[in-house]
Motif scaffolding. Structure first.
Motif, PDB file in Angstrom:
ATOM      1  N   GLN A  19       0.741  -1.017   0.100  1.00  0.00           N
ATOM      2  CA  GLN A  19       0.086   0.042   0.078  1.00  0.00           C
ATOM      3  C   GLN A  19       0.821   1.386   0.035  1.00  0.00           C
ATOM      4  N   GLU A  20       1.500   1.447   0.846  1.00  0.00           N
ATOM      5  CA  GLU A  20       2.786   2.471   0.865  1.00  0.00           C
ATOM      6  C   GLU A  20       3.549   2.603  -0.185  1.00  0.00           C
ATOM      7  N   LEU A  21       4.166   1.496  -0.831  1.00  0.00           N
ATOM      8  CA  LEU A  21       4.847   1.607  -1.920  1.00  0.00           C
ATOM      9  C   LEU A  21       4.201   2.202  -3.208  1.00  0.00           C
ATOM     10  N   LEU A  22       2.958   1.636  -3.343  1.00  0.00           N
ATOM     11  CA  LEU A  22       2.285   2.190  -4.391  1.00  0.00           C
ATOM     12  C   LEU A  22       1.253   3.321  -4.094  1.00  0.00           C
ATOM     13  N   GLY A  23       1.152   3.562  -2.997  1.00  0.00           N
ATOM     14  CA  GLY A  23       0.203   4.884  -2.634  1.00  0.00           C
ATOM     15  C   GLY A  23      -1.314   4.330  -2.963  1.00  0.00           C
ATOM     16  N   ILE A  24      -1.566   3.322  -2.635  1.00  0.00           N
ATOM     17  CA  ILE A  24      -3.031   2.774  -2.848  1.00  0.00           C
ATOM     18  C   ILE A  24      -3.636   2.387  -1.642  1.00  0.00           C
ATOM     19  N   GLY A  25      -4.849   2.368  -1.433  1.00  0.00           N
ATOM     20  CA  GLY A  25      -5.762   1.762  -0.262  1.00  0.00           C
ATOM     21  C   GLY A  25      -5.525   0.319  -0.115  1.00  0.00           C
ATOM     22  N   ARG A  26      -6.208   0.003   0.925  1.00  0.00           N
ATOM     23  CA  ARG A  26      -6.029  -1.651   1.418  1.00  0.00           C
ATOM     24  C   ARG A  26      -6.570  -2.385   0.526  1.00  0.00           C
ATOM     25  N   LYS A  27      -7.972  -1.898   0.132  1.00  0.00           N
ATOM     26  CA  LYS A  27      -8.906  -2.698  -0.979  1.00  0.00           C
ATOM     27  C   LYS A  27      -8.166  -2.835  -2.142  1.00  0.00           C
ATOM     28  N   GLN A  28      -7.603  -1.671  -2.663  1.00  0.00           N
ATOM     29  CA  GLN A  28      -6.822  -1.869  -3.982  1.00  0.00           C
ATOM     30  C   GLN A  28      -5.756  -2.909  -3.991  1.00  0.00           C
ATOM     31  N   ALA A  29      -5.034  -2.783  -3.040  1.00  0.00           N
ATOM     32  CA  ALA A  29      -3.906  -3.319  -2.647  1.00  0.00           C
ATOM     33  C   ALA A  29      -4.186  -5.156  -2.706  1.00  0.00           C
ATOM     34  N   TYR A  30      -5.123  -5.314  -1.943  1.00  0.00           N
ATOM     35  CA  TYR A  30      -5.740  -6.689  -2.127  1.00  0.00           C
ATOM     36  C   TYR A  30      -6.089  -7.069  -3.320  1.00  0.00           C
ATOM     37  N   GLU A  31      -6.864  -6.300  -4.349  1.00  0.00           N
ATOM     38  CA  GLU A  31      -7.448  -6.477  -5.401  1.00  0.00           C
ATOM     39  C   GLU A  31      -6.190  -6.973  -6.273  1.00  0.00           C
ATOM     40  N   LEU A  32      -5.079  -6.078  -6.282  1.00  0.00           N
ATOM     41  CA  LEU A  32      -4.159  -6.158  -7.042  1.00  0.00           C
ATOM     42  C   LEU A  32      -3.426  -7.499  -6.881  1.00  0.00           C
ATOM     43  N   VAL A  33      -3.227  -7.939  -5.598  1.00  0.00           N
ATOM     44  CA  VAL A  33      -2.419  -8.888  -5.452  1.00  0.00           C
ATOM     45  C   VAL A  33      -3.408 -10.277  -5.656  1.00  0.00           C
ATOM     46  N   HIS A  34      -4.724 -10.344  -5.743  1.00  0.00           N
ATOM     47  CA  HIS A  34      -5.449 -11.268  -6.171  1.00  0.00           C
ATOM     48  C   HIS A  34      -5.662 -11.380  -7.715  1.00  0.00           C
ATOM     49  N   SER A  35      -5.347 -10.244  -8.531  1.00  0.00           N
ATOM     50  CA  SER A  35      -5.347 -10.107 -10.012  1.00  0.00           C
ATOM     51  C   SER A  35      -4.535 -11.135 -10.755  1.00  0.00           C
ATOM     52  N   GLY A  36      -3.633 -11.690 -10.059  1.00  0.00           N
ATOM     53  CA  GLY A  36      -2.748 -12.591 -11.098  1.00  0.00           C
ATOM     54  C   GLY A  36      -1.571 -11.693 -11.869  1.00  0.00           C
ATOM     55  N   GLU A  37      -1.490 -10.580 -11.542  1.00  0.00           N
ATOM     56  CA  GLU A  37      -0.492  -9.674 -12.304  1.00  0.00           C
ATOM     57  C   GLU A  37       1.033  -9.977 -12.043  1.00  0.00           C
ATOM     58  N   PHE A  38       1.088 -10.466 -10.629  1.00  0.00           N
ATOM     59  CA  PHE A  38       2.558 -10.961 -10.287  1.00  0.00           C
ATOM     60  C   PHE A  38       2.331 -11.892  -9.321  1.00  0.00           C
ATOM     61  N   HIS A  39       3.293 -12.824  -8.926  1.00  0.00           N
ATOM     62  CA  HIS A  39       3.371 -14.008  -8.151  1.00  0.00           C
ATOM     63  C   HIS A  39       3.435 -13.388  -7.014  1.00  0.00           C
ATOM     64  N   VAL A  40       2.665 -13.805  -5.901  1.00  0.00           N
ATOM     65  CA  VAL A  40       2.373 -13.681  -4.397  1.00  0.00           C
ATOM     66  C   VAL A  40       2.743 -15.209  -3.677  1.00  0.00           C
ATOM     67  N   ILE A  41       2.971 -15.209  -2.577  1.00  0.00           N
ATOM     68  CA  ILE A  41       3.150 -16.104  -1.784  1.00  0.00           C
ATOM     69  C   ILE A  41       1.939 -16.264  -0.471  1.00  0.00           C
ATOM     70  N   LYS A  42       1.122 -17.211  -0.237  1.00  0.00           N
ATOM     71  CA  LYS A  42       0.389 -17.236   0.929  1.00  0.00           C
ATOM     72  C   LYS A  42       0.956 -18.040   1.849  1.00  0.00           C
TER      73      LYS A  42
END
Length: 64
Positions: A19-42
């Motif tokens: 959120q801080e790095l991109l300057g976006i809100g919590r909801k947008q950050a979670y939407e982004l990580v769930h979008s499949g745009e890049f690899h995430v680890i759960k």
């Protein structure tokens, strides 16, 4: 808090640093990580993102 990419930890928490790095809100950050745009680890219920993967994505590089 952080000033350059090098200052960030190698593994980022969505709710804090992404959120801080991109300057976006919590909801947008979670939407982004769930979008499949890049690899995430759960890890349990937590989602972690490699700093290098995120920076590469920001700079328009190959997402994986």
């Amino acid at each position: 808090m952080y000033k350059t990419y090098e200052d960030y930890p190698d593994v980022l928490n969505v709710s804090d640093v992404v959120q801080e790095l991109l300057g976006i809100g919590r909801k947008q950050a979670y939407e982004l990580v769930h979008s499949g745009e890049f690899h995430v680890i759960k890890v349990g219920k937590r989602i972690k993102v490699s700093k290098y993967v995120l920076i590469n994505w920001i700079e328009g590089g190959n997402p994986l």
